[in-house]
Design a protein around this motif. Structure first.
Motif, PDB file in Angstrom:
ATOM      1  N   ALA A   1      -4.372  -0.530   6.724  1.00 35.19           N
ATOM      2  CA  ALA A   1      -2.954  -0.207   6.893  1.00 35.19           C
ATOM      3  C   ALA A   1      -2.552   1.014   6.078  1.00 35.19           C
ATOM      4  O   ALA A   1      -1.605   1.725   6.424  1.00 35.19           O
ATOM      5  CB  ALA A   1      -2.091  -1.398   6.491  1.00 35.19           C
ATOM      6  N   GLY A   2      -3.287   1.276   4.985  1.00 35.71           N
ATOM      7  CA  GLY A   2      -2.955   2.402   4.118  1.00 35.71           C
ATOM      8  C   GLY A   2      -3.539   3.727   4.555  1.00 35.71           C
ATOM      9  O   GLY A   2      -3.280   4.754   3.923  1.00 35.71           O
TER      10      GLY A   2
ATOM     11  N   TYR B   1      -3.047   8.196  -1.253  1.00 35.92           N
ATOM     12  CA  TYR B   1      -3.286   6.752  -1.240  1.00 35.92           C
ATOM     13  C   TYR B   1      -4.059   6.299  -2.475  1.00 35.92           C
ATOM     14  O   TYR B   1      -3.663   5.352  -3.171  1.00 35.92           O
ATOM     15  CB  TYR B   1      -4.049   6.377   0.032  1.00 35.92           C
ATOM     16  CG  TYR B   1      -4.465   4.922   0.091  1.00 35.92           C
ATOM     17  CD1 TYR B   1      -3.532   3.932   0.356  1.00 35.92           C
ATOM     18  CD2 TYR B   1      -5.781   4.546  -0.139  1.00 35.92           C
ATOM     19  CE1 TYR B   1      -3.899   2.592   0.409  1.00 35.92           C
ATOM     20  CE2 TYR B   1      -6.160   3.219  -0.094  1.00 35.92           C
ATOM     21  CZ  TYR B   1      -5.217   2.247   0.186  1.00 35.92           C
ATOM     22  OH  TYR B   1      -5.593   0.931   0.215  1.00 35.92           O
TER      23      TYR B   1
ATOM     24  N   GLN C   1       6.582   7.642   4.114  1.00 32.52           N
ATOM     25  CA  GLN C   1       5.286   7.048   4.441  1.00 32.52           C
ATOM     26  C   GLN C   1       4.791   6.165   3.301  1.00 32.52           C
ATOM     27  O   GLN C   1       4.221   5.100   3.537  1.00 32.52           O
ATOM     28  CB  GLN C   1       4.260   8.135   4.743  1.00 32.52           C
ATOM     29  CG  GLN C   1       4.436   8.817   6.092  1.00 32.52           C
ATOM     30  CD  GLN C   1       3.316   9.794   6.387  1.00 32.52           C
ATOM     31  OE1 GLN C   1       2.679  10.320   5.477  1.00 32.52           O
ATOM     32  NE2 GLN C   1       3.074  10.048   7.656  1.00 32.52           N
TER      33      GLN C   1
ATOM     34  N   ASP D   1       6.733   2.971   3.381  1.00 36.18           N
ATOM     35  CA  ASP D   1       6.308   2.151   4.518  1.00 36.18           C
ATOM     36  C   ASP D   1       5.003   1.417   4.226  1.00 36.18           C
ATOM     37  O   ASP D   1       4.728   0.371   4.822  1.00 36.18           O
ATOM     38  CB  ASP D   1       6.146   3.019   5.780  1.00 36.18           C
ATOM     39  CG  ASP D   1       7.481   3.504   6.335  1.00 36.18           C
ATOM     40  OD1 ASP D   1       8.509   2.872   6.012  1.00 36.18           O
ATOM     41  OD2 ASP D   1       7.480   4.515   7.059  1.00 36.18           O
ATOM     42  N   CYS D   2       4.191   1.981   3.330  1.00 36.25           N
ATOM     43  CA  CYS D   2       2.889   1.379   2.998  1.00 36.25           C
ATOM     44  C   CYS D   2       2.930   0.653   1.653  1.00 36.25           C
ATOM     45  O   CYS D   2       1.886   0.487   1.006  1.00 36.25           O
ATOM     46  CB  CYS D   2       1.803   2.458   2.962  1.00 36.25           C
ATOM     47  SG  CYS D   2       1.460   3.220   4.537  1.00 36.25           S
ATOM     48  N   TRP D   3       4.104   0.206   1.226  1.00 29.72           N
ATOM     49  CA  TRP D   3       4.227  -0.379  -0.109  1.00 29.72           C
ATOM     50  C   TRP D   3       3.350  -1.620  -0.271  1.00 29.72           C
ATOM     51  O   TRP D   3       2.750  -1.826  -1.327  1.00 29.72           O
ATOM     52  CB  TRP D   3       5.687  -0.725  -0.413  1.00 29.72           C
ATOM     53  CG  TRP D   3       6.225  -1.882   0.387  1.00 29.72           C
ATOM     54  CD1 TRP D   3       6.846  -1.828   1.597  1.00 29.72           C
ATOM     55  CD2 TRP D   3       6.174  -3.266   0.024  1.00 29.72           C
ATOM     56  NE1 TRP D   3       7.187  -3.083   2.036  1.00 29.72           N
ATOM     57  CE2 TRP D   3       6.790  -3.995   1.085  1.00 29.72           C
ATOM     58  CE3 TRP D   3       5.678  -3.968  -1.073  1.00 29.72           C
ATOM     59  CZ2 TRP D   3       6.906  -5.383   1.062  1.00 29.72           C
ATOM     60  CZ3 TRP D   3       5.792  -5.351  -1.091  1.00 29.72           C
ATOM     61  CH2 TRP D   3       6.403  -6.043  -0.037  1.00 29.72           C
TER      62      TRP D   3
ATOM     63  N   PRO E   1       0.361  -2.624   1.394  1.00 27.90           N
ATOM     64  CA  PRO E   1      -1.064  -2.343   1.207  1.00 27.90           C
ATOM     65  C   PRO E   1      -1.357  -1.627  -0.109  1.00 27.90           C
ATOM     66  O   PRO E   1      -2.404  -1.855  -0.722  1.00 27.90           O
ATOM     67  CB  PRO E   1      -1.439  -1.462   2.412  1.00 27.90           C
ATOM     68  CG  PRO E   1      -0.188  -1.115   3.084  1.00 27.90           C
ATOM     69  CD  PRO E   1       0.857  -2.080   2.668  1.00 27.90           C
TER      70      PRO E   1
END
Length: 298
Positions: free
Chosen positions: A27-28, A36, A215, A218-220, A222
């Motif tokens: 997901a990340g 990341y 972004q 939104d990826c908090w 993972p």
């Protein structure tokens, strides 16, 4: 309980966490590699700060004493381990960024179970013939699990080369931990390596990438999961466990990450394992068990 058994259990838990976090890592991948890895490793380091404070206050183990006794090893070890971790994790992320096939990526990364004993020989470490057999058996298991199980051909592409370099750097990381972890406190060493790895990734992020706050937000989930569990907990368990573990055997246990990734994918994502994948899991477990057989002193 025997220290070696405890170390093996901790390494097994580490592999389980890494394998189960594969779903979160997928997901990340919408974030650029340096972004990341920079955020998740810093989250891992921050998550260990309260643990260190609590252990230091309680005066348990070596947490309050190890660093003053060997501060040089702690600092050098944190920098060396953190640098290897930063390079390896970013190479892996770049490999996936360039669309390396997931099956081939898993097989190529797993080559560190063969690279570790090879590099270890240059450092004067002896490897038992049984462990060499287990390395080859484990490699066969990973082939069944990833290449044959996915039905893809073994061809080298741009992304595969990044993954291959990643396997070499992860091998160096395992050997570096094996060297420094007995000399200083494992939790503090793990914390420092995360801040070093995160700092290096952040520098590369500012130079080469254009991170988007939306972004990242939104990826908090993972990021938090990978940072706290995969980094903060799992890598710390690895550092602590390798104090009493043989590095080649440790790499075999840690390589079970791919097995747990397949299992977690089947449970969490509803993916079905093929006959090749099931056979590969069995072969790898057999290799790990054989590698743990006691030495025959005669």
């Amino acid at each position: 309980m025997n220290k070696r058994i405890i170390s093996n259990i901790l390494l097994l838990v580490t592999a389980l966490i890494w394998g189960s976090s594969f779903v979160a890592q997928k997901a990340g991948t919408v974030l650029e590699p340096f972004t990341y890895n920079g955020i998740r490793t810093l989250v891992g380091g921050i998550s260990l700060v309260p643990v260190i404070l609590i252990l230091s206050k309680a005066g348990k183990g070596k947490t309050a004493e190890a660093v003053p006794k060997d501060k040089k090893s702690f600092i050098i070890g944190g920098i060396v381990c953190g640098t290897f971790l930063a390079i390896a994790s970013n190479l892996q992320q770049f490999g996936m960024y360039f669309d390396a096939d997931a099956g081939k990526a898993g097989f190529i990364t797993a080559l560190y179970i063969m690279i570790v004993p090879i590099l270890g020989m240059f450092l004067g470490k002896r490897v038992r013939p049984l462990v060499w057999f287990c390395v080859l058996l484990g490699a066969c298991g990973f082939y069944l699990l990833t290449i044959a199980g996915k039905g893809v051909g073994l061809t080298i592409e741009k992304g595969d080369l990044f993954i291959l370099l990643c396997a070499v750097l992860f091998s160096c990381h395992i050997l570096a931990i094996d060297h420094f972890s007995p000399k200083c406190d494992g939790v503090k060493l793990s914390c420092l390596q995360f801040f070093v790895a995160g700092g290096l990734s952040f520098i590369m992020m500012l130079v080469f990438e254009s991170p988007s706050l939306n972004q990242i937000l939104d990826c908090w989930f993972p990021i938090i999961y990978a940072g706290v569990f995969s980094c903060g907990i799992a890598y710390t368990l690895q550092v602590v466990a390798q104090k009493n573990a043989e590095p080649t055997a440790a790499s075999l246990i840690l390589s079970l990450e791919s097995v747990f990734a397949v299992i977690s994918g089947a449970i969490l994502l509803g993916e079905r394992m093929t006959g090749y994948e099931i056979l590969g899991c069995i072969v790898i477990f057999v290799a790990v068990i054989l590698a743990q057989l006691p030495k025959n002193e005669k």
